[in-house]
Design a protein around this motif. Structure first.
Motif, PDB file in Angstrom:
ATOM      1  N   ASN A  85      40.177  41.314  33.548  1.00  0.00           N
ATOM      2  CA  ASN A  85      39.522  42.263  32.649  1.00  0.00           C
ATOM      3  C   ASN A  85      38.481  41.540  31.790  1.00  0.00           C
ATOM      4  O   ASN A  85      38.641  40.370  31.454  1.00  0.00           O
ATOM      5  N   ASN A  86      37.423  42.260  31.440  1.00  0.00           N
ATOM      6  CA  ASN A  86      36.361  41.755  30.560  1.00  0.00           C
ATOM      7  C   ASN A  86      35.606  40.572  31.162  1.00  0.00           C
ATOM      8  O   ASN A  86      35.097  39.710  30.443  1.00  0.00           O
ATOM      9  N   MET A  88      28.528  42.919  32.761  1.00  0.00           N
ATOM     10  CA  MET A  88      29.989  42.892  32.840  1.00  0.00           C
ATOM     11  C   MET A  88      30.413  43.202  34.276  1.00  0.00           C
ATOM     12  O   MET A  88      29.661  43.822  35.042  1.00  0.00           O
ATOM     13  N   LEU A  89      31.620  42.759  34.637  1.00  0.00           N
ATOM     14  CA  LEU A  89      32.189  43.039  35.956  1.00  0.00           C
ATOM     15  C   LEU A  89      33.583  43.611  35.780  1.00  0.00           C
ATOM     16  O   LEU A  89      34.331  43.197  34.886  1.00  0.00           O
ATOM     17  N   ASP A  90      33.941  44.537  36.638  1.00  0.00           N
ATOM     18  CA  ASP A  90      35.292  45.077  36.636  1.00  0.00           C
ATOM     19  C   ASP A  90      36.266  44.012  37.142  1.00  0.00           C
ATOM     20  O   ASP A  90      35.862  42.979  37.708  1.00  0.00           O
ATOM     21  N   SER A  91      37.546  44.262  36.976  1.00  0.00           N
ATOM     22  CA  SER A  91      38.574  43.332  37.433  1.00  0.00           C
ATOM     23  C   SER A  91      38.797  43.473  38.937  1.00  0.00           C
ATOM     24  O   SER A  91      38.378  44.457  39.560  1.00  0.00           O
ATOM     25  N   SER A 146      37.496  31.173  32.269  1.00  0.00           N
ATOM     26  CA  SER A 146      38.467  31.896  31.462  1.00  0.00           C
ATOM     27  C   SER A 146      38.626  33.357  31.861  1.00  0.00           C
ATOM     28  O   SER A 146      39.581  34.009  31.430  1.00  0.00           O
ATOM     29  N   VAL A 147      37.719  33.921  32.670  1.00  0.00           N
ATOM     30  CA  VAL A 147      37.791  35.347  33.003  1.00  0.00           C
ATOM     31  C   VAL A 147      38.108  35.582  34.474  1.00  0.00           C
ATOM     32  O   VAL A 147      37.932  36.690  34.986  1.00  0.00           O
ATOM     33  N   VAL A 148      38.562  34.535  35.169  1.00  0.00           N
ATOM     34  CA  VAL A 148      38.911  34.684  36.588  1.00  0.00           C
ATOM     35  C   VAL A 148      40.222  33.980  36.876  1.00  0.00           C
ATOM     36  O   VAL A 148      40.679  33.124  36.113  1.00  0.00           O
ATOM     37  N   ASN A 197      35.955  42.637  22.452  1.00  0.00           N
ATOM     38  CA  ASN A 197      36.303  43.521  23.572  1.00  0.00           C
ATOM     39  C   ASN A 197      36.965  44.810  23.079  1.00  0.00           C
ATOM     40  O   ASN A 197      36.763  45.878  23.651  1.00  0.00           O
ATOM     41  N   GLU A 198      37.749  44.711  21.995  1.00  0.00           N
ATOM     42  CA  GLU A 198      38.357  45.907  21.428  1.00  0.00           C
ATOM     43  C   GLU A 198      37.274  46.800  20.816  1.00  0.00           C
ATOM     44  O   GLU A 198      37.351  48.030  20.915  1.00  0.00           O
TER      45      GLU A 198
END
Length: 600
Positions: A239-240, A259-262, A291-293, A481-482
Motif C-alpha cells: 500500500n502507498n 502512486m501505484l496500487d498494491s 520500503s514500499v515493496v 497517507n492518512e
C-alpha cells in the motif's frame, strides 16, 4: 450527603465545560502566543568560526525596546525580533548588541572568527582518497552486461587498475577548478567495466595502485551484486507505493512519477542503496523505494498479459474506464492540457482489445483511444469534455484496472455566491511535537499558525455554503497517507494545504507562494497567488512540479499555499498577526472564486 451532591454538581459542570470546549474547538483554533520576551537574546549569529564574509545576527528583545549592534541602531519589529548584517574581516570580529527599554539597558558581547582560507590538503599518498561509482550508492545492484563506471582520486602519474587488472584512464587535462577541488599533485582516474556475473562471484572487487616499484591492493567498500537474466529478482508493491523518476532526492524525496496500487509485480534491474531500479517495459524503467515493496524469491517473473475488451460507463460522480486483466501491471499517468487529456501507459501488456464499449450516459469522457507504443507498453488516451480537469483516480479492483474520471461539480449557483454542493478538504501543515514545522526568531511555531489559518478558511468557505473537511482538526500530527485517505473519503472538489515557509536570508523579505504538482492544477494555484499578491507582499512565485506528497493528490484540483516566511523578520511580523492571517485566507477564497467563475 451534602458532599455527594456537591461533587455531582461539580462533575456535571466539569463535563459541560469539556463539552463546551470541544464544541468550540470544532469551530475555531487560536494559535498560542510564544512566551513573552523578557530579556535581550541573540538567536542566530553567535558562531565561533565562519567561512562566509557576510554574517547575519538575529535576536529578540522585549517589545518596545531600542536595539543597537556595534553602535548602529537596528529596526525592532512588533514581534521583538531584530537583525543585523555585517561584512567580516579575516580573524576575530567583535560584536556588541545593546538594548534599552524604560531606562533598563542590556548588553551581549561575543566574537566571530572569520577564516576564508581553504583547509590544507593532507600529504599526497598513492592510496584511493575518494572512490565513487555510477550507478551511485554504497549498495549497488547492476544487470549483467551493463556498464559500471568508477572514479578514483589519488596521486598523479600512477597506474590504477580494477576488475581483471583493467587500467583506469588518468585525466591529465583536468580543469584548474577540478585540480583545486581535488588538491595538488593528484589526478582523477576513470574507467568502465561491462559487468559479468564472474566479476564479483569469487572475491570482492578491489583497486590496484602501482607507482612502478610497488603495487598495493585496496578493497572496494561498496557492495556490488550482479543480476543475471537466468535468475530474475522481482518486487511486489505494498500500500502507498509510488514510482520515482531517478535515483536522486532531496528533503522531499525523489521526483515522483505517480502512486501505484498494491500487488503489482516488477522485475528489479538495479539498485542504489534503498532504491530499486525496476523494469516497467522493454524500453521503460523507474525507481521505487525498498520500503514500499516486498522482495519475492529469486526466479519469480512478472506477468505478461494480453488485453481484452473494455467498458466506459457512469458510476455515481465518476466516469469509469474498466480494463480487465489477468494480473496487476504497473502504470504511469500524466495530464495534458489544451486539449484536456489523461494519458495512462500500462506496462507488461499487449493489446488485443478489439472493442471498447462507451455507455451513452457518460458525462465527462469525450473519447477513449489506445495505441501500442512499445512491445509491452499500451497507451490509453482519455480525452475529456471539460476544459478543466476535476480529478481522477487510478486503482485496481481485483485484476480490473479502473480509471475513474471525476465529474464536473455543480457550479450553477457560483455566480450568485452560493457554493452549496462543493466540498473542500483543508490541510493544516505539520502538527504535534513530531512535526512542529518552522519556528520564527520570536518563537512563533508554524504548526499553530497553519491550524489557525485553516480554521479561518473553513469558516469563510462554510459561510458561502460549502462543506469543509479538515485533515488535521487538532494540534497533533497526522500521517501524510492518512491525510490523503481523508481527502479521498470526503470526495472533495478541492484540496488546499496551508503552510508557512522558511529559509534564506532573514533580512530579505521572503513573500508568499503557491505550489502544484500536476499541470492541470496550475490555473487554481495561479488564481490564488494573484489574489494573495494584492496584499502587497513579496512574490516568491508559483512553483510547478512540486514534489510534496500532498501535492501528488489527483482526486481533485490541489494547491499548497505557503503564506509567508516564518524565518524572515518582516514576514514574521505579518504572519504572527491573526488579522493579517485572516486577510490572507480571504484572498485564498477570492482566488478560488476567480477560478470557479472562469470555469462557469
Amino acid at each position: 450527603m451534602k458532599a455527594t451532591v456537591t461533587s455531582k454538581i461539580f462533575f456535571f459542570l466539569f463535563v459541560l465545560t469539556i463539552v463546551g470546549s470541544t464544541a468550540a474547538w470544532a469551530q475555531t483554533f487560536v494559535a498560542p502566543l510564544p512566551p513573552p520576551i523578557t530579556e535581550l537574546k541573540v538567536v542566530r549569529g553567535r558562531n565561533d568560526t565562519v567561512t562566509n564574509a557576510t554574517h547575519i545576527i538575529v535576536g529578540v528583545a522585549p517589545k518596545g525596546s531600542k536595539v543597537w549592534v556595534n553602535k548602529n541602531e537596528v529596526k525592532v519589529f512588533k514581534t521583538g525580533s531584530f537583525g543585523y548584517e555585517s561584512r567580516l574581516s579575516y580573524g576575530a570580529n567583535k560584536f556588541e548588541v545593546e538594548s534599552e527599554l524604560s531606562g533598563k539597558r542590556e548588553r551581549i558581547t561575543f566574537s566571530v572568527f572569520f577564516n576564508n582560507r581553504p583547509k590544507p590538503f593532507p600529504p599526497v599518498k598513492p592510496i584511493p582518497e575518494s572512490v565513487s561509482f555510477f550507478p551511485q550508492g554504497k549498495n549497488i545492484w547492476i544487470m549483467e552486461g551493463e556498464p559500471l563506471q568508477i572514479r578514483v582520486v589519488t596521486q598523479a602519474n600512477l597506474q590504477v587498475n580494477w576488475f581483471e587488472d583493467t587500467p583506469l584512464f588518468e585525466l591529465k587535462e583536468a580543469s584548474d577548478e577540478s585540480r583545486a577541488r581535488i588538491g595538488p599533485s593528484r589526478s582523477i582516474y576513470q574507467g568502465v567495466n561491462i559487468m559479468s556475473r564472474y566479476d564479483v562471484m569469487n572475491q570482492p572487487p578491489f583497486i590496484t595502485i602501482s607507482d612502478g616499484n610497488e603495487s598495493r591492493e585496496f578493497p572496494i567498500s561498496e557492495t556490488i551484486r550482479v543480476l543475471t537474466p537466468d535468475r530474475p529478482v522481482t518486487v511486489r508493491t505494498r500500500n502507498n507505493a509510488f514510482l520515482n523518476e531517478s535515483w536522486g532526492g532531496d528533503r522531499l524525496g525523489g521526483s515522483k512519477i505517480n502512486m501505484l496500487d498494491s500487488g503489482i509485480c516488477m522485475q528489479v534491474i538495479g539498485k542504489t542503496d534503498a532504491l530499486f531500479k525496476v523494469r516497467l517495459g522493454a524500453n521503460h524503467s523507474a525507481y521505487i523505494p525498498e520500503s514500499v515493496v516486498d522482495l519475492l524469491p529469486d526466479g519469480y517473473l512478472p506477468p505478461i498479459s494480453v488485453t481484452g475488451s473494455w467498458t466506459v460507463e457512469r458510476r455515481g460522480k465518476f466516469d469509469v474506464v474498466t480494463i480487465p486483466l489477468p494480473a496487476r501491471h504497473p502504470y504511469t499517468i500524466y495530464q495534458e492540457v489544451e486539449p484536456n487529456r489523461l494519458v495512462v501507459d500500462l506496462y507488461g501488456v499487449v493489446c488485443n482489445s478489439n472493442w471498447i464499449t462507451l455507455r451513452s450516459d457518460i458525462k465527462e469522457i469525450k473519447r477513449v483511444d489506445l495505441r501500442q507504443v512499445g512491445p509491452d507498453a499500451l497507451r490509453l488516451l482519455i480525452d475529456l469534455k471539460d476544459k478543466t480537469p476535476w480529478g481522477y483516480i487510478v486503482e485496481y479492483s481485483g485484476n480490473n484496472l479502473l480509471i475513474k474520471i471525476k465529474h464536473r461539480p455543480d457550479l450553477s449557483r457560483v455566480a450568485d455566491g452560493d457554493w452549496k454542493g462543493l466540498t473542500f478538504a483543508l490541510d493544516a501543515g505539520h502538527g504535534g511535537e513530531e512535526s512542529r514545522g518552522a519556528v520564527s526568531p520570536a518563537g512563533y511555531i508554524e504548526q499553530y499558525q497553519n491550524l489557525a489559518m485553516s480554521y479561518m478558511l473553513k469558516e469563510m468557505l462554510e459561510k458561502k455554503g460549502a462543506k469543509v473537511v479538515l485533515t488535521r482538526p487538532q494540534n497533533k500530527n497526522v500521517d501524510l497517507n492518512e491525510r490523503k485517505r481523508i481527502v479521498r473519503a470526503s470526495q472533495a472538489d478541492f484540496f488546499i494545504s496551508i503552510h508557512c515557509n522558511a529559509g534564506g536570508n532573514p533580512l530579505r523579505v521572503g513573500g508568499t507562494s503557491t505550489y502544484y504538482k500536476h499541470i492541470g492544477h496550475r490555473p487554481l494555484s495561479t488564481a490564488i497567488l494573484a489574489r494573495l499578491l494584492e496584499l502587497k507582499v513579496q512574490d516568491f512565485g508559483n512553483i510547478g512540479n512540486f514534489n510534496f506528497s500532498l501535492n501528488a493528490v489527483t482526486d481533485c484540483p490541489t494547491v499548497l499555499v505557503e503564506a509567508l516566511f516564518m524565518s524572515t523578520l518582516a514576514d514574521e511580523e505579518l504572519i504572527a498577526d491573526p488579522a493579517f492571517q485572516r486577510k490572507m485566507m480571504e484572498k485564498v477564497v477570492l482566488g478560488v472564486d476567480d477560478y470557479l467563475r472562469e470555469n462557469l
